[in-house]
Enzyme design. Structure first.
Site, short mmCIF file in Angstrom:
data_model
loop_
_atom_site.label_atom_id
_atom_site.label_comp_id
_atom_site.label_asym_id
_atom_site.label_seq_id
_atom_site.Cartn_x
_atom_site.Cartn_y
_atom_site.Cartn_z
N ASP A 43 42.97 35.75 43.00
CA ASP A 43 42.22 35.90 42.87
C ASP A 43 41.92 34.30 42.22
OD1 ASP A 43 39.78 36.12 40.08
OD2 ASP A 43 41.55 36.45 38.91
N ASP B 274 40.98 32.55 38.22
CA ASP B 274 41.11 32.24 36.86
C ASP B 274 42.02 33.08 36.18
OD1 ASP B 274 38.48 30.94 36.27
OD2 ASP B 274 37.21 32.68 36.46
N SER C 81 33.50 34.04 40.02
CA SER C 81 32.98 33.13 39.78
C SER C 81 32.24 31.97 39.80
CB SER C 81 34.26 32.04 38.06
OG SER C 81 33.57 31.05 37.96
C1 BG6 Z 1 35.63 35.59 36.80
C2 BG6 Z 1 36.42 35.96 35.60
O1 BG6 Z 1 36.69 34.85 37.69
O2 BG6 Z 1 34.45 35.11 36.97
C3 BG6 Z 1 35.53 36.29 34.70
O3 BG6 Z 1 37.56 36.49 35.01
C4 BG6 Z 1 33.74 35.14 34.71
O4 BG6 Z 1 35.76 36.39 32.56
C5 BG6 Z 1 33.82 35.37 35.55
O5 BG6 Z 1 33.30 36.17 33.58
C6 BG6 Z 1 32.26 34.57 36.30
O6 BG6 Z 1 32.16 33.38 36.09
P1 BG6 Z 1 31.69 32.05 35.75
O7 BG6 Z 1 32.09 31.28 36.14
O8 BG6 Z 1 30.50 32.43 37.33
O9 BG6 Z 1 30.56 32.43 34.38
MG MG Z 2 41.31 36.65 36.63
#
Ligand code: BG6
Ligand code: MG
Length: 220
Positions: free
Chosen positions: A8, A10, A117
Site C-alpha cells: 500500500d 499512504d 490514491s
Molecule cells: C488511500 C488513502 O491511499 O487513498 C485514503 O488511504 C485516500 O485516505 C485514498 O482517501 C484516495 O486518495 P486520493 O489521493 O485519490 O484522494
Molecule cells: Mg494506507
C-alpha cells in the site's frame, strides 16, 4: 516464500496518511461534521468519493448535497491535500521501506503498489520511487475501493503471480480485509488492525527476513 510483495502507499511507503486525515478533517469541520482519529481509521484505504460519503453519513448529512456539491467538496479536500504534499522528499519514505525494496529486487521477488490514491504517481515521483516497483496499479482501471480485493488481484495478475504466492503490506483495516478476501498473505502496520497474518506497530520492524519468517510460520 512469496514471489511478490505488494505495498500500500499512504501509511506504508510514505507518511502521508495523517495528511489525508488533516485535509478531510478541515473539509468536514467546514461543513459542521467533527471527525477524530478513530473515525479516520474507517477512511484509510478508501477512495476520495467514498470517503466523503462516509463523512457525510457520520454527520447525518447523507443526501443533503447535490452531486456537483459533493464533487466540489472532494476537489477542495484534494487541493488541500496536494498543498500539504508540497515539499515531500525521499526523507518522507517510512523507515525500512527503501531497504526492503532494495532487498526484494536483489532476491528476485517482484514488487507491486496497490494504492487507490489518484495522487500515487505524483507521490512516487516526489519520493524518487517512480521506478522502484515492478507494477503500479492504475486507479483508472479499478472500480472497487478496498476492502474489495480488486486492486490487489489486479496487481497479482499484472505481475503474473497467483494471489497465494503474494504477500501484501497494509496500514488500513479495509486493506487487510481486501488482502484476506483476495487470499493474499497480509502484514498489517498499526496497533488497531485485526485479522492480519502478522502485525507490526510500524514499518521499522519490517524486513524481508521478517516477511520470510512469518510466511514460513504460516505455512507450517
Ligand atoms: C488511500 C488513502 O491511499 O487513498 C485514503 O488511504 C485516500 O485516505 C485514498 O482517501 C484516495 O486518495 P486520493 O489521493 O485519490 O484522494
Ligand atoms: Mg494506507
Amino acid at each position: 516464500l512469496p514471489r511478490a510483495v505488494i505495498f500500500d502507499l499512504d501509511g506504508v511507503v510514505v507518511d502521508t496518511a495523517h495528511l489525508h486525515f488533516m485535509a478531510w478533517q478541515r473539509l468536514a469541520q467546514r461543513i459542521g461534521i467533527p471527525i477524530d482519529a478513530a473515525f479516520n481509521e474507517q477512511l484509510k484505504g478508501v477512495s476520495r468519493q467514498e470517503s466523503l460519503l462516509k463523512i457525510l453519513a457520520a454527520g447525518g448529512k447523507s443526501g443533503t448535497f447535490t452531486q456537483a456539491e459533493c464533487d466540489a467538496m472532494a476537489a477542495e479536500k484534494n487541493a488541500d491535500y496536494v498543498g500539504l504534499l508540497a515539499g515531500l522528499t525521499t526523507a518522507d519514505i517510512l523507515p525500512g521501506i527503501s531497504e526492503l525494496l532494495h532487498t526484494l529486487r536483489e532476491e528476485g521477488v517482484l514488487t507491486g503498489l496497490a494504492s487507490v490514491s489518484q495522487n500515487a504517481p505524483q507521490v512516487l515521483r516526489a519520493l524518487g520511487l517512480a521506478q522502484a516497483f515492478d507494477y503500479v496499479a492504475d486507479t483508472r482501471r479499478i472500480t472497487h475501493s478496498k476492502p474489495h480485493p480488486e486492486i490487489f488481484l489486479n496487481v497479482c495478475e499484472a505481475l503474473n503471480i497467483a494471489p497465494q504466492h503474494a504477500a501484501g503490506i497494509e496500514d488500513a483495516q479495509a486493506g487487510i480485509d481486501a488482502l484476506r478476501a483476495g487470499g493474499i498473505f497480509s502484514i498489517g502496520i498499526g496497533a488497531t488492525l485485526e485479522g492480519a497474518n502478522h502485525r507490526l506497530d510500524s514499518t521499522e520492524g519490517l524486513s524481508w527476513a521478517v516477511i520470510r519468517q512469518q510466511w514460513l510460520r504460516h505455512q507450517a
